[in-house]
Design a protein around this motif. Structure first.
Motif, PDB file in Angstrom:
ATOM      1  N   ILE A  49       0.921  -1.142   0.020  1.00  0.00           N
ATOM      2  CA  ILE A  49      -0.007   0.120  -0.065  1.00  0.00           C
ATOM      3  C   ILE A  49       0.827   1.223  -0.133  1.00  0.00           C
ATOM      4  O   ILE A  49       0.447   2.381  -0.800  1.00  0.00           O
ATOM      5  CB  ILE A  49      -0.989  -0.032   1.237  1.00  0.00           C
ATOM      6  CG1 ILE A  49      -1.795  -1.012   0.854  1.00  0.00           C
ATOM      7  CG2 ILE A  49      -1.688   1.349   1.319  1.00  0.00           C
ATOM      8  CD1 ILE A  49      -3.016  -1.240   2.085  1.00  0.00           C
ATOM      9  N   LEU A  50       1.975   1.321   0.816  1.00  0.00           N
ATOM     10  CA  LEU A  50       2.864   2.316   0.944  1.00  0.00           C
ATOM     11  C   LEU A  50       3.709   2.754  -0.735  1.00  0.00           C
ATOM     12  O   LEU A  50       3.603   3.681  -0.907  1.00  0.00           O
ATOM     13  CB  LEU A  50       3.969   2.418   1.938  1.00  0.00           C
ATOM     14  CG  LEU A  50       3.432   2.437   3.237  1.00  0.00           C
ATOM     15  CD1 LEU A  50       4.539   2.212   4.187  1.00  0.00           C
ATOM     16  CD2 LEU A  50       2.684   3.783   3.619  1.00  0.00           C
ATOM     17  N   ASP A  51       3.957   1.468  -1.133  1.00  0.00           N
ATOM     18  CA  ASP A  51       4.393   1.710  -2.689  1.00  0.00           C
ATOM     19  C   ASP A  51       3.283   1.951  -3.559  1.00  0.00           C
ATOM     20  O   ASP A  51       3.746   2.978  -4.422  1.00  0.00           O
ATOM     21  CB  ASP A  51       4.883   0.211  -3.056  1.00  0.00           C
ATOM     22  CG  ASP A  51       6.122  -0.232  -2.299  1.00  0.00           C
ATOM     23  OD1 ASP A  51       6.767   0.797  -1.703  1.00  0.00           O
ATOM     24  OD2 ASP A  51       6.399  -1.439  -2.452  1.00  0.00           O
ATOM     25  N   ALA A  52       2.078   1.639  -3.564  1.00  0.00           N
ATOM     26  CA  ALA A  52       1.254   2.239  -4.534  1.00  0.00           C
ATOM     27  C   ALA A  52       0.877   3.666  -4.182  1.00  0.00           C
ATOM     28  O   ALA A  52       0.812   4.231  -5.258  1.00  0.00           O
ATOM     29  CB  ALA A  52      -0.044   1.575  -4.306  1.00  0.00           C
ATOM     30  N   ALA A  53       1.049   4.134  -2.765  1.00  0.00           N
ATOM     31  CA  ALA A  53       0.572   5.551  -2.468  1.00  0.00           C
ATOM     32  C   ALA A  53       1.719   6.623  -3.189  1.00  0.00           C
ATOM     33  O   ALA A  53       1.453   7.423  -3.739  1.00  0.00           O
ATOM     34  CB  ALA A  53       0.530   5.657  -1.178  1.00  0.00           C
ATOM     35  N   ALA A  54       2.977   5.800  -2.930  1.00  0.00           N
ATOM     36  CA  ALA A  54       4.145   6.539  -3.658  1.00  0.00           C
ATOM     37  C   ALA A  54       4.144   6.628  -5.028  1.00  0.00           C
ATOM     38  O   ALA A  54       4.336   7.780  -5.638  1.00  0.00           O
ATOM     39  CB  ALA A  54       5.629   5.899  -2.963  1.00  0.00           C
ATOM     40  N   TYR A  97      -0.568   7.611 -14.182  1.00  0.00           N
ATOM     41  CA  TYR A  97      -1.712   7.840 -13.074  1.00  0.00           C
ATOM     42  C   TYR A  97      -2.869   6.794 -13.094  1.00  0.00           C
ATOM     43  O   TYR A  97      -3.164   6.418 -11.774  1.00  0.00           O
ATOM     44  CB  TYR A  97      -1.901   9.022 -13.179  1.00  0.00           C
ATOM     45  CG  TYR A  97      -2.618   9.634 -12.100  1.00  0.00           C
ATOM     46  CD1 TYR A  97      -2.206  10.167 -10.979  1.00  0.00           C
ATOM     47  CD2 TYR A  97      -4.104   9.731 -12.162  1.00  0.00           C
ATOM     48  CE1 TYR A  97      -3.058  10.510  -9.727  1.00  0.00           C
ATOM     49  CE2 TYR A  97      -5.072  10.087 -10.976  1.00  0.00           C
ATOM     50  CZ  TYR A  97      -4.419  10.658  -9.850  1.00  0.00           C
ATOM     51  OH  TYR A  97      -5.228  10.799  -8.933  1.00  0.00           O
ATOM     52  N   ARG A  98      -3.465   6.412 -13.921  1.00  0.00           N
ATOM     53  CA  ARG A  98      -4.511   5.645 -14.015  1.00  0.00           C
ATOM     54  C   ARG A  98      -4.112   4.149 -13.494  1.00  0.00           C
ATOM     55  O   ARG A  98      -4.933   3.688 -12.791  1.00  0.00           O
ATOM     56  CB  ARG A  98      -5.360   5.753 -15.266  1.00  0.00           C
ATOM     57  CG  ARG A  98      -6.039   7.027 -15.543  1.00  0.00           C
ATOM     58  CD  ARG A  98      -6.970   7.181 -16.652  1.00  0.00           C
ATOM     59  NE  ARG A  98      -7.660   8.265 -16.915  1.00  0.00           N
ATOM     60  CZ  ARG A  98      -7.530   9.084 -17.995  1.00  0.00           C
ATOM     61  NH1 ARG A  98      -6.856   8.781 -19.181  1.00  0.00           N
ATOM     62  NH2 ARG A  98      -8.106  10.329 -17.962  1.00  0.00           N
ATOM     63  N   GLY A 140      -6.051   0.811  -5.479  1.00  0.00           N
ATOM     64  CA  GLY A 140      -7.329   0.197  -5.601  1.00  0.00           C
ATOM     65  C   GLY A 140      -7.252  -1.508  -5.113  1.00  0.00           C
ATOM     66  O   GLY A 140      -7.993  -1.904  -4.281  1.00  0.00           O
ATOM     67  N   ARG A 141      -6.330  -1.813  -5.948  1.00  0.00           N
ATOM     68  CA  ARG A 141      -6.194  -3.376  -5.659  1.00  0.00           C
ATOM     69  C   ARG A 141      -5.512  -3.814  -4.369  1.00  0.00           C
ATOM     70  O   ARG A 141      -5.800  -4.498  -3.822  1.00  0.00           O
ATOM     71  CB  ARG A 141      -5.198  -3.890  -6.687  1.00  0.00           C
ATOM     72  CG  ARG A 141      -5.189  -5.233  -6.825  1.00  0.00           C
ATOM     73  CD  ARG A 141      -3.730  -5.823  -7.704  1.00  0.00           C
ATOM     74  NE  ARG A 141      -2.659  -5.479  -7.063  1.00  0.00           N
ATOM     75  CZ  ARG A 141      -2.189  -5.960  -6.060  1.00  0.00           C
ATOM     76  NH1 ARG A 141      -2.791  -6.853  -5.345  1.00  0.00           N
ATOM     77  NH2 ARG A 141      -0.960  -5.612  -5.541  1.00  0.00           N
ATOM     78  N   ALA A 142      -4.563  -2.883  -4.203  1.00  0.00           N
ATOM     79  CA  ALA A 142      -3.727  -3.097  -2.827  1.00  0.00           C
ATOM     80  C   ALA A 142      -4.601  -2.969  -1.617  1.00  0.00           C
ATOM     81  O   ALA A 142      -4.317  -3.447  -0.614  1.00  0.00           O
ATOM     82  CB  ALA A 142      -2.478  -2.076  -2.958  1.00  0.00           C
ATOM     83  N   GLU A 172     -15.259  -1.788  -5.627  1.00  0.00           N
ATOM     84  CA  GLU A 172     -16.243  -0.686  -5.158  1.00  0.00           C
ATOM     85  C   GLU A 172     -16.066   0.547  -5.880  1.00  0.00           C
ATOM     86  O   GLU A 172     -16.871   1.124  -6.265  1.00  0.00           O
ATOM     87  CB  GLU A 172     -15.955  -0.481  -3.673  1.00  0.00           C
ATOM     88  CG  GLU A 172     -16.409  -1.649  -2.506  1.00  0.00           C
ATOM     89  CD  GLU A 172     -15.758  -1.411  -1.452  1.00  0.00           C
ATOM     90  OE1 GLU A 172     -15.587  -0.179  -0.920  1.00  0.00           O
ATOM     91  OE2 GLU A 172     -15.904  -2.320  -0.428  1.00  0.00           O
ATOM     92  N   GLU A 173     -14.578   0.954  -6.072  1.00  0.00           N
ATOM     93  CA  GLU A 173     -14.484   2.139  -6.821  1.00  0.00           C
ATOM     94  C   GLU A 173     -15.106   1.940  -8.449  1.00  0.00           C
ATOM     95  O   GLU A 173     -15.421   3.143  -8.874  1.00  0.00           O
ATOM     96  CB  GLU A 173     -13.066   2.289  -6.808  1.00  0.00           C
ATOM     97  CG  GLU A 173     -12.323   2.639  -5.786  1.00  0.00           C
ATOM     98  CD  GLU A 173     -10.619   2.946  -5.875  1.00  0.00           C
ATOM     99  OE1 GLU A 173     -10.155   2.485  -7.175  1.00  0.00           O
ATOM    100  OE2 GLU A 173     -10.070   3.035  -4.878  1.00  0.00           O
ATOM    101  N   ARG A 174     -15.105   0.787  -8.898  1.00  0.00           N
ATOM    102  CA  ARG A 174     -15.663   0.502 -10.271  1.00  0.00           C
ATOM    103  C   ARG A 174     -17.120   0.341 -10.303  1.00  0.00           C
ATOM    104  O   ARG A 174     -17.795   0.290 -11.416  1.00  0.00           O
ATOM    105  CB  ARG A 174     -14.848  -0.421 -11.063  1.00  0.00           C
ATOM    106  CG  ARG A 174     -13.275  -0.244 -10.892  1.00  0.00           C
ATOM    107  CD  ARG A 174     -13.060   0.628 -11.926  1.00  0.00           C
ATOM    108  NE  ARG A 174     -11.655   0.800 -12.473  1.00  0.00           N
ATOM    109  CZ  ARG A 174     -10.554   1.756 -11.945  1.00  0.00           C
ATOM    110  NH1 ARG A 174     -11.020   2.688 -10.980  1.00  0.00           N
ATOM    111  NH2 ARG A 174      -9.548   1.605 -12.060  1.00  0.00           N
ATOM    112  N   ASP A 175     -17.835   0.326  -8.997  1.00  0.00           N
ATOM    113  CA  ASP A 175     -19.348  -0.187  -9.027  1.00  0.00           C
ATOM    114  C   ASP A 175     -19.367  -1.371  -9.539  1.00  0.00           C
ATOM    115  O   ASP A 175     -20.486  -1.579 -10.401  1.00  0.00           O
ATOM    116  CB  ASP A 175     -20.127   0.836  -9.354  1.00  0.00           C
ATOM    117  CG  ASP A 175     -20.081   2.142  -8.825  1.00  0.00           C
ATOM    118  OD1 ASP A 175     -19.968   2.058  -7.493  1.00  0.00           O
ATOM    119  OD2 ASP A 175     -20.559   3.180  -9.361  1.00  0.00           O
TER     120      ASP A 175
END
Length: 142
Positions: free
Chosen positions: A44-49, A110-111, A118-120, A126-129
């Motif tokens: 998650i930290l890697d994905a945020a970075a 970015y996308r 979202g995966r991490a 949920e984000e994609r409904d």
């Protein structure tokens, strides 16, 4: 008369061994769980970075594209007044095209980073409904 009495507790060795094995398995499961938690936290930290870096890259690419548009406009004006050549105008057009491609690549990155975040975090569906319905009789409770 002299008498000696020795008492050796035999106990239930199989049960004690089973309990020791169970305690060892419990410690191992705890260690595995902690390792998994640390891996998820790191992911998650890697994905945020990556998301932050991709956002900064978009801003830089957008600024570069805007600068290339200004340079092309100025070069066209210089060409119109006879102060520039066709080669320089074409060079500025190529620079603008490259800057646009860089901006598109930054948006794509970015996308991707957003999807990875979202995966991490487990929130991608949920984000994609997106909802998943279990088939009848699959034994899934809702």
């Amino acid at each position: 008369r002299v008498g000696l009495e020795f008492r050796i507790p035999i106990g239930n060795r199989a049960a004690k061994a089973g309990a020791a094995i169970a305690r060892s398995a419990e410690r191992q499961a705890g260690a595995d769980l902690e390792r998994a938690r640390k891996a998820v936290r790191a992911e998650i930290l890697d994905a945020a970075a990556a998301l932050g870096t991709a956002g900064q890259r978009i801003e830089a690419a957008r600024a570069a594209r805007e600068a290339a548009e200004v340079q092309l406009s100025a070069e066209r004006e210089r060409y119109a007044t006879g102060l520039s050549t066709n080669f320089l105008v074409l060079t500025r057009q190529n620079d603008l095209a490259r800057a646009r491609l860089d901006e598109i690549a930054a948006l794509t990155d970015y996308r991707r980073a957003r999807a990875e975040m979202g995966r991490a975090t487990g929130s991608l569906l949920e984000e994609r409904d997106i909802t998943i319905d279990a088939p009848e009789g699959a034994g899934v409770t809702r």
